[in-house]
Design a protein around this motif. Structure first.
Motif, short mmCIF file in Angstrom:
data_model
loop_
_atom_site.label_atom_id
_atom_site.label_comp_id
_atom_site.label_asym_id
_atom_site.label_seq_id
_atom_site.Cartn_x
_atom_site.Cartn_y
_atom_site.Cartn_z
N PHE A 108 16.79 -45.30 -60.97
CA PHE A 108 17.42 -46.27 -60.08
C PHE A 108 17.35 -45.87 -58.61
O PHE A 108 17.54 -46.71 -57.75
CB PHE A 108 18.89 -46.47 -60.49
CG PHE A 108 19.07 -47.64 -61.38
CD1 PHE A 108 17.99 -48.17 -62.05
CD2 PHE A 108 20.31 -48.22 -61.56
CE1 PHE A 108 18.14 -49.26 -62.89
CE2 PHE A 108 20.47 -49.31 -62.40
CZ PHE A 108 19.39 -49.83 -63.06
N ILE A 109 17.10 -44.61 -58.35
CA ILE A 109 17.13 -44.19 -56.96
C ILE A 109 15.73 -44.29 -56.36
O ILE A 109 14.75 -43.88 -56.98
CB ILE A 109 17.76 -42.80 -56.84
CG1 ILE A 109 19.26 -42.99 -57.05
CG2 ILE A 109 17.48 -42.19 -55.49
CD1 ILE A 109 20.01 -41.80 -57.40
N THR A 110 15.66 -44.87 -55.18
CA THR A 110 14.35 -45.17 -54.61
C THR A 110 13.48 -43.92 -54.51
O THR A 110 13.95 -42.83 -54.18
CB THR A 110 14.47 -45.87 -53.24
OG1 THR A 110 13.16 -46.00 -52.70
CG2 THR A 110 15.33 -45.08 -52.28
N VAL A 112 11.41 -42.98 -52.45
CA VAL A 112 11.27 -42.34 -51.14
C VAL A 112 12.22 -41.15 -51.04
O VAL A 112 11.85 -40.09 -50.53
CB VAL A 112 11.56 -43.35 -50.00
CG1 VAL A 112 11.09 -42.79 -48.69
CG2 VAL A 112 10.88 -44.66 -50.26
N ILE A 113 13.43 -41.33 -51.53
CA ILE A 113 14.42 -40.26 -51.45
C ILE A 113 13.99 -39.08 -52.33
O ILE A 113 14.09 -37.92 -51.95
CB ILE A 113 15.81 -40.79 -51.86
CG1 ILE A 113 16.31 -41.76 -50.80
CG2 ILE A 113 16.80 -39.65 -52.06
CD1 ILE A 113 17.63 -42.42 -51.11
N MET B 225 18.65 -53.25 -57.67
CA MET B 225 18.08 -51.92 -57.45
C MET B 225 16.60 -51.99 -57.09
O MET B 225 16.11 -51.21 -56.27
CB MET B 225 18.28 -51.03 -58.68
CG MET B 225 19.70 -50.61 -58.95
SD MET B 225 20.70 -50.15 -57.53
CE MET B 225 19.99 -48.60 -57.04
N GLY B 229 15.34 -50.58 -53.44
CA GLY B 229 14.45 -49.43 -53.34
C GLY B 229 13.02 -49.78 -52.99
O GLY B 229 12.18 -48.90 -52.91
N SER B 265 20.25 -40.45 -46.96
CA SER B 265 19.73 -40.55 -48.34
C SER B 265 20.81 -40.18 -49.35
O SER B 265 20.92 -40.81 -50.40
CB SER B 265 18.54 -39.61 -48.53
OG SER B 265 17.50 -39.98 -47.70
#
Lengths: 284, 295
Positions: A108-110, A112-113, B225, B229, B265
Motif C-alpha cells: 500500500f505504500i508508494t 517512491v518511499i 491507495m 501512490g 515520507s
C-alpha cells in the motif's frame, strides 16, 4: 415491479468505455504521425516510427532488456513469494492475518518511499555495505542503484507483495486434506511438495506468473528510480521520449508496442485459464 | 533451499522419522526463507522512518540506525511538500469517491442484469488494470491535447485532468470488489424487505447497501491507495508547481536530496498505516482481501 439493472449499468459503462476508447484511439492514431520537433506532429499516417523501432538496435535492445528484467523479477517473485503464500495459507492461528497485514502494508505504500529506503540501505556508508564489508564479504561498496540488478530489485518491490496475495489464493484452492493423505500414506515432506503441492498449484502459478510478468513489463516508477537514469526499460524510455524529447508520436509508438506485448501475454493467460478450467485443473 | 511443510514436521505419524529429539531443521529453514521476503519488503520502510529521526550534521545527515535522535527534519518539511500532500490527498479522496459513484451501479448492472455478452462488458470495465499505467498516462495526455485543440479547454495540469486519469484506474477496483460481494448476495433478503412493504429505494438503502458496504470500502480503499501512490499517470498530467506528492518525491530524488523528504515520507507511511488499521476495524482484513483486490 422489477428493477432494470441493465439501465443502471449504462451511465457507468458509457463513461468507462468513452475514456478508454478515446484515449487509446487517439494515442494509437498519433503513433502513426511524424514528430516535427518541439512537440508538433505531422498529419499523415506514416510508418516511420514503427519502422525505426523494429530496425534500430537501440529500441530492440530496450525491448529485450525489458523482457529480461521482467522475467528475472517474475522468477524471483515466484521463488520468494510462493513459500510465503503457502505458509500463510496453512497457518491456523491469527498469525496468518498478521502476516497478511505485513504484505498488504508494504504493497500500500508508494514505491517512491520504498526506493528512498533502498537508496539509504545501499549507499556506500549504508547498513548493507557496512555489514558486508565488516564481514569481509565485500572489499568495496556495492550498490544496486543504476544497474540491471537494481531494476530487478525495484520490480520485485513492486510485484512481491501482489504476488504473495495472488499465490495465497492459489494455495487456498489446494485442500489441506490431500497433503495429509499423502503423509499418512508415507510420503516424506519432499515428496508431498513434489507430488502434491507443486503439481496442484502449477496451473494457478502459471497464470499468476504471467500476471506478474505483465506488471513488470509496465512498471515505471521503480525501474526509473533504481535504474538511476542509466538503465532504460520500455516504460522508462516512454517517459523520457515524451517529457524530455517531447516526441509525442515516437512516445506513442513505444507505448503501443508495450501495450500490444502486454495484451498478447494477457490473451495467452486467458487462453491457459479457459483450458485449465475445461480440464478442471483450477477450482474457481 | 530447504522447504518443509509445517504440517509434515508436526504430524506425529509422519513416516521415516527417527525417534528421540529432532531439531526441526526443515521447519526452521522454511520459516527463515519466508522471513527473507518480509525483510526485503519492510526494511526500506523501517529505514526511512528510522533515518528521518536522525538530526546529524551537514555531511552525515542521512544515517540508519539513527544516532542523534530528534524531530528536527519534521520542522523542515518545505511548503511544496505540504501543497503536494494536500493535492494528493484531495485527488485520492475525490477519485475514490467518484470511483464508488460510478463503480457501484456498474457492479449492480453487471451482476444482476441479463444482458448478452456480459463477459465483454465486464472485461471493458476491467481493462484499465490491464493497460500499463505509463500507457494510460501518455494516452490521457494526448487525449487532453486533442480535446484542448478542439475546444480551447486544456485540462492537462489541472485538478480535473488529474482526477479523470485517476478515476479511470480507480473504477475497476470498485467494480471488482463490489461485484465479488454481490455474487454472494442472497437476493431473498431484498425480497423479504419488499414483501414487508419497503419500496425499492428503501430496500436498496436499508438492505442492499449495508450488505455490499465491505466491498465498497475495500474497492474505495484500493482506488484511494492507487491514486495516492501513483507516479506514471500523474507525471504526465501534472504541471510544474502543481504536482502530486509521489511525483514531487520522484523529481526530488533526481535533483537535490534533503532529509526532510524522509520526514514527510514517514508521515505518509504513518497515514497509510492508520488508514489500513481503520479499514481493518471497519470491515476486517479478511474482507479487504477476499473481495478480490487482485482482480
Amino acid at each position: 415491479m422489477k428493477a432494470r439493472w441493465d439501465l443502471i449499468l449504462i451511465p457507468s459503462f458509457v463513461l468507462s468505455f468513452m475514456l478508454m476508447a478515446a484515449s487509446q484511439i487517439i494515442f494509437l492514431r498519433a503513433s502513426f504521425y511524424k514528430d516535427l520537433g518541439l512537440g508538433r506532429q505531422g498529419e499523415d499516417i506514416v510508418f516511420t516510427n514503427y519502422g525505426r523501432f523494429f530496425t534500430d538496435e537501440f529500441y530492440l535492445d530496450v525491448l529485450w532488456l525489458t523482457i529480461q528484467v521482467s522475467f528475472l523479477a517474475m522468477l524471483f517473485t515466484l521463488v520468494f513469494g510462493f513459500p510465503v503464500a503457502y505458509m500463510i495459507a496453512r497457518l491456523r492461528s491469527r498469525w496468518a492475518m498478521i502476516l497478511l497485514a505485513g504484505i498488504v502494508i508494504s504493497t500500500f505504500i508508494t514505491i517512491v518511499i520504498k526506493v528512498f529506503g533502498i537508496y539509504i540501505m545501499f549507499s556506500a556508508s549504508g547498513i548493507v555495505n557496512q555489514t558486508l564489508m565488516g564481514l569481509g564479504i565485500l572489499d568495496r561498496p556495492w550498490t544496486v542503484i543504476g544497474n540491471d540488478a537494481g531494476v530487478v530489485v525495484g520490480l520485485m518491490h513492486f510485484t512481491l507483495g501482489f504476488g504473495v496475495l495472488v499465490l495465497y489464493s492459489v494455495v487456498q484452492t489446494i485442500p489441506r486434506s490431500l497433503e495429509e493423505a499423502a503423509q499418512i500414506h508415507g510420503s516424506s515432506r519432499w515428496r508431498v511438495w513434489a507430488r502434491v503441492i507443486v503439481p496442484l498449484s502449477l496451473p494457478g502459478v502459471t497464470v499468476s506468473a504471467l500476471m506478474i510478468f505483465n506488471m513488470c513489463m509496465g512498471a515505471f516508477t521503480s525501474a526509473a528510480l533504481l535504474g538511476g537514469g542509466r538503465v532504460f526499460t520500455l516504460p522508462v524510455l516512454i517517459q523520457r521520449v515524451v517529457i524530455m524529447e517531447v516526441k509525442y508520436s515516437m512516445g506513442g509508438t513505444l507505448a503501443a508496442v508495450l501495450l500490444i506485448s502486454v495484451l498478447l501475454i494477457n490473451l495467452l493467460s486467458i487462453y491457459l485459464m479457459t483450458r485449465m478450467r475445461k480440464q478442471r485443473l483450477v477450482i474457481t | 533451499m530447504t522447504i518443509s511443510t509445517p504440517a509434515a514436521t508436526s504430524a506425529p505419524n509422519g513416516a521415516r522419522r527417527r525417534p528421540g529429539f529432532h531439531f526441526p531443521t526443515g521447519k526452521v529453514s522454511f520459516y527463515g526463507f519466508c522471513s527473507l521476503s518480509y525483510i526485503f519488503l519492510l526494511s526500506p520502510l523501517v529505514v526511512v522512518v528510522g533515518a528521518s529521526l536522525h538530526r546529524g550534521t551537514r555531511y552525515t545527515v542521512v544515517k540508519f540506525p539513527p544516532e542523534d535522535l530528534s524531530l528536527y527534519w519534521y520542522t523542515q518539511i518545505p511548503d511544496a511538500h505540504w501543497e503536494a500532500l494536500t493535492l494528493s490527498f484531495g485527488l485520492a479522496f475525490m477519485a475514490s469517491m467518484l470511483a464508488c459513484v460510478v463503480g457501484i451501479p456498474a457492479a449492480l448492472g453487471l451482476v444482476r442484469s441479463n444482458i448478452p455478452l456480459k463477459g465483454l462488458f465486464s472485461s471493458i470495465f476491467r481493462a484499465p488494470l490491464q493497460i500499463p499505467s505509463i500507457v494510460t498516462g501518455v494516452a490521457f495526455l494526448q487525449m487532453y491535447y486533442l480535446f484542448g485543440d478542439l475546444t480551447g479547454l486544456y485540462v492537462n495540469g489541472t485538478f480535473a485532468g488529474l482526477l479523470l486519469g485517476h478515476l479511470f484506474v480507480g473504477i475497476p477496483y470498485v467494480v471488482g470488489t463490489v461485484g465479488a460481494v454481490l455474487q454472494r448476495f442472497d437476493t431473498r433478503l431484498e425480497e423479504a424487505a419488499q414483501s414487508l412493504g419497503a419500496g425499492r429505494i428503501t430496500t436498496f438503502r436499508r438492505v442492499t447497501l449495508p450488505v455490499i458496504m465491505p466491498g465498497v470500502y475495500a474497492g474505495g480503499l484500493y482506488a484511494f491507495m492507487v491514486s495516492f501512490g501513483d507516479v506514471p499517470i500523474s507525471i504526465f498530467l501534472s504541471a510544474p508547481g502543481f504536482v502530486t506528492f509521489p511525483v514531487e518525491l520522484f523529481y526530488g530524488m533526481e535533483n537535490d536530496f534533503n532529509p526532510s523528504v524522509l520526514a514527510s515520507s514517514t508521515l505518509v507511511i504513518l497515514f497509510s498505516l492508520g488508514l489500513l488499521l481503520l479499514m481493518q476495524r471497519i470491515v476486517g482484513l479478511e474482507n479487504l482481501l477476499r473481495s478480490g483486490g487482485g482482480s
